[in-house]
Design a protein around this motif. Sequence first.
Motif, PDB file in Angstrom:
ATOM      1  N   TRP A 268       6.576   3.275   3.166  1.00  0.00           N
ATOM      2  CA  TRP A 268       7.676   3.542   4.397  1.00  0.00           C
ATOM      3  C   TRP A 268       7.878   2.519   5.553  1.00  0.00           C
ATOM      4  CZ3 TRP A 268       6.589   5.399   9.362  1.00  0.00           C
ATOM      5  CH2 TRP A 268       5.588   5.960   8.885  1.00  0.00           C
TER       6      TRP A 268
ATOM      7  N   HIS B 197       0.791  -0.723  -0.059  1.00  0.00           N
ATOM      8  CA  HIS B 197      -0.130  -0.242  -0.235  1.00  0.00           C
ATOM      9  C   HIS B 197       0.940   1.258   0.291  1.00  0.00           C
ATOM     10  CE1 HIS B 197      -3.388  -2.824   1.157  1.00  0.00           C
ATOM     11  NE2 HIS B 197      -2.526  -3.084   1.788  1.00  0.00           N
ATOM     12  N   ARG B 198       0.461   1.794  -0.771  1.00  0.00           N
ATOM     13  CA  ARG B 198       0.987   3.497  -1.026  1.00  0.00           C
ATOM     14  C   ARG B 198       1.289   4.074  -0.157  1.00  0.00           C
ATOM     15  NH1 ARG B 198      -1.177   6.618  -5.233  1.00  0.00           N
ATOM     16  NH2 ARG B 198      -2.129   8.112  -3.521  1.00  0.00           N
ATOM     17  N   VAL B 199       0.675   4.303   0.823  1.00  0.00           N
ATOM     18  CA  VAL B 199       0.221   5.168   2.391  1.00  0.00           C
ATOM     19  C   VAL B 199       1.448   4.163   3.293  1.00  0.00           C
ATOM     20  CG1 VAL B 199      -1.128   5.861   4.177  1.00  0.00           C
ATOM     21  CG2 VAL B 199      -1.388   5.841   1.839  1.00  0.00           C
ATOM     22  N   THR B 200       1.318   2.853   2.979  1.00  0.00           N
ATOM     23  CA  THR B 200       2.443   2.498   4.310  1.00  0.00           C
ATOM     24  C   THR B 200       3.640   1.707   3.905  1.00  0.00           C
ATOM     25  OG1 THR B 200       0.530   0.647   4.201  1.00  0.00           O
ATOM     26  CG2 THR B 200       0.078   1.512   5.721  1.00  0.00           C
TER      27      THR B 200
END
Length: 155
Positions: free
Chosen positions: A56, A51-54
């Motif tokens: 990192w 998921h792009r949001v998590t």
Amino acid sequence: MTGARRRLRTVPLALLILYTVFIGLVTLTPNQLDTGPGSFIAGLLELLASHRVTAWIDYDLLEKLANIGMFVPFGLLVALQCGRSRWWVGWVAGIAFTCLIEGTQATLLSPTRFATISDLVTNGLGAGIGAVAGLIVMTIWPPERHDVAVDHEVR
């Protein structure tokens, strides 16, 4: 001490004992939690990375967050056990407990476990957050009432 107040002090003590044993089992066994391929942690990291949001969130950050989270209940339960005037003992006890854990990992469990300053900091931070949460709960909770029978009137 009333029956209800006695139960409020007994429940945190029982939970504290059980939770301390849990932390000991997680941190003082010779082997770390399963982090290999196909493990829960690997699956969680894969899910977060998808998921792009998590994306990192990596293993190092997840480990630090887990260390903080593991000691929040410890600090909370010690603070509740010690009371409002000594809530800070939850923080100090958490730091002392993590020093014991890291010392044991560095000496007795050194072939399979690694003691780190990062663990000391994150575990202590978690215990501090828990102790402050305990203080907040005890401040919001109704104070203990001491109903004393009056045997004479003052005029």
